[in-house]
Design an enzyme around this catalytic site. Structure first.
Site, short mmCIF file in Angstrom:
data_model
loop_
_atom_site.label_atom_id
_atom_site.label_comp_id
_atom_site.label_asym_id
_atom_site.label_seq_id
_atom_site.Cartn_x
_atom_site.Cartn_y
_atom_site.Cartn_z
N ARG A 146 16.97 -50.75 -69.85
CA ARG A 146 17.32 -51.76 -71.07
C ARG A 146 16.01 -52.11 -71.50
O ARG A 146 14.98 -52.10 -70.92
CB ARG A 146 18.30 -52.75 -70.57
CG ARG A 146 19.62 -52.44 -70.02
CD ARG A 146 20.22 -53.82 -69.52
NE ARG A 146 21.69 -53.34 -69.24
CZ ARG A 146 21.93 -53.08 -67.73
NH1 ARG A 146 20.81 -53.23 -66.90
NH2 ARG A 146 22.94 -52.83 -67.27
N LYS A 170 20.56 -56.95 -65.01
CA LYS A 170 21.47 -58.07 -65.24
C LYS A 170 21.94 -58.76 -63.91
O LYS A 170 22.00 -58.08 -62.97
CB LYS A 170 22.77 -57.42 -65.94
CG LYS A 170 22.59 -57.16 -67.55
CD LYS A 170 23.76 -56.88 -68.27
CE LYS A 170 23.44 -56.35 -69.49
NZ LYS A 170 24.74 -56.06 -70.34
N HIS A 241 18.40 -49.26 -77.46
CA HIS A 241 19.29 -48.72 -76.35
C HIS A 241 19.20 -47.01 -76.30
O HIS A 241 19.64 -46.55 -75.51
CB HIS A 241 20.36 -49.26 -76.01
CG HIS A 241 20.40 -50.52 -75.22
ND1 HIS A 241 19.09 -51.16 -74.77
CD2 HIS A 241 21.24 -51.04 -74.56
CE1 HIS A 241 19.59 -52.04 -74.35
NE2 HIS A 241 20.73 -52.44 -73.91
N ARG A 244 17.87 -45.12 -73.68
CA ARG A 244 18.77 -45.32 -72.68
C ARG A 244 19.71 -44.52 -72.58
O ARG A 244 20.14 -43.91 -71.72
CB ARG A 244 18.99 -46.83 -72.41
CG ARG A 244 20.09 -46.96 -71.22
CD ARG A 244 20.28 -48.70 -71.21
NE ARG A 244 21.37 -49.22 -70.43
CZ ARG A 244 21.33 -49.38 -69.00
NH1 ARG A 244 20.27 -49.11 -68.56
NH2 ARG A 244 22.45 -49.70 -68.48
N HIS A 267 24.69 -49.94 -63.67
CA HIS A 267 26.12 -50.29 -64.17
C HIS A 267 27.04 -50.69 -62.79
O HIS A 267 26.73 -50.05 -61.85
CB HIS A 267 26.94 -49.35 -64.83
CG HIS A 267 26.37 -48.85 -65.93
ND1 HIS A 267 26.62 -47.55 -66.80
CD2 HIS A 267 25.71 -49.59 -66.89
CE1 HIS A 267 25.99 -47.76 -68.10
NE2 HIS A 267 25.59 -48.67 -68.11
N TYR A 276 29.41 -41.72 -71.18
CA TYR A 276 28.58 -40.85 -71.71
C TYR A 276 29.19 -39.37 -71.45
O TYR A 276 28.62 -38.24 -71.99
CB TYR A 276 27.23 -41.10 -70.72
CG TYR A 276 26.40 -41.96 -71.21
CD1 TYR A 276 25.86 -42.32 -72.39
CD2 TYR A 276 26.34 -43.33 -70.20
CE1 TYR A 276 25.22 -43.50 -72.75
CE2 TYR A 276 25.67 -44.30 -70.69
CZ TYR A 276 25.16 -44.69 -71.70
OH TYR A 276 24.68 -45.75 -72.18
#
Length: 295
Positions: A146, A170, A241, A244, A267, A276
């Site tokens: 990110r 995150k 992004h 990414r 994730h 994706y």
């Protein structure tokens, strides 16, 4: 109510270790909610009901908020009420049986492999800024990090000897991501020939530095991507992004398994990574339509 929000934000920061950007989003969403309550004569959180929450969500919809934004606001409100029950400020949670609105996952914009090559080749590596910018773009495409993760990289997050980067994502979750030969080479050139001239202080530990010798900002990173996309003649909408998204899509197109891509992206839920695969399916449909004799 604002004091209760402050206590909640302190809780999710200290005890749950949520990222600063997440905390800021929670704060903004909850401020919208309590302002709505105040405007409808609900002066204390103990006086709020399930109907108040539902009316707030309907109000947000009528104001034109997307389903994603409404869902995020409901998630913040639900977390806030759970905290209040946990702290015995409230006896019951009025949102306990409420579900988020159905979301249509938006397929992200991605670059083709050729467009990525054009983008990354644009920085002029005969000068210090070009060396830095090439290293940034190579790292973003090689790792799928990110934008916030890239700007927060520190020198000690790199192990160029074995070609890995340690990324703090995150919720302060750590992951180790391979760099690849091109990103490793670009980083070595930047560290040897460029970064020393950016570093105003020897103790500066940020990997990517601005011309003032400070950690490069997310806004600065976005400007870099947009600048070279324009120079490369890329007409697609450019967002931080996009590399990414391109990283994940290209890996899956070339046979990578979903679980590995999930791990590299950081994730927590594989359903987030599965978006994706939809990009792949849309691409296959487009190819079929363009080239099949009976589309």
């Amino acid at each position: 109510m604002r004091q209760l929000i402050e206590a909640f934000l302190n809780y999710i920061s200290v005890e749950r270790g949520l990222a600063r950007n997440t905390i800021i989003s929670y704060q903004e969403d909850l401020n919208f909610y309590i302002n709505y309550l105040a405007g409808h004569k609900v002066e204390a959180i103990s006086g709020s009901t399930r109907n108040d929450v539902m009316d707030f969500m309907m109000d947000q919809k009528e104001r034109g908020l997307s389903a994603n934004s409404i869902s995020r606001r409901l998630a913040a409100i639900k977390a806030f009420y759970r905290f209040l029950v946990r702290e015995r400020i409230l006896k019951t949670d009025p949102t306990s049986l409420m579900e988020a609105p159905k979301l249509w996952k938006k397929i992200p914009e991605v670059l083709s492999v050729d467009e990525v090559e054009q983008l990354i080749s644009r920085p002029d590596i005969s000068n210090r800024q070009g060396m830095r910018d090439r290293a940034i773009l190579e790292v973003m495409y090689a790792t799928g990090m990110r934008a916030s993760e890239v700007v927060n990289l520190k020198l000690n997050n790199l192990n160029l000897e074995i070609g890995f980067a340690r990324c703090i994502g995150k919720g302060d979750k750590e992951r180790i991501i391979p760099l690849g030969k091109k990103a490793k080479s670009a980083l070595e050139t930047y560290l040897r020939k460029s970064r020393p001239s950016f570093a105003k202080k020897k103790e500066a530990d940020a990997l990517f530095l601005s011309r003032l010798g400070k950690k490069i900002s997310r806004q600065g990173l976005w400007k870099i991507i947009k600048k070279y996309a324009r120079l490369a003649g890329i007409k697609k909408e450019i967002r931080p992004h996009i590399l990414r998204h391109s990283f994940a899509t290209h890996l899956l197109e070339h046979g990578a398994d979903l679980r590995s891509v999930q791990e590299m992206l950081g994730h927590s839920d594989i359903s987030t990574t599965q978006i994706y695969t939809h990009v792949n399916k849309d691409r296959l449909k487009a190819i079929h339509k363009a080239f099949h004799p009976r589309p």
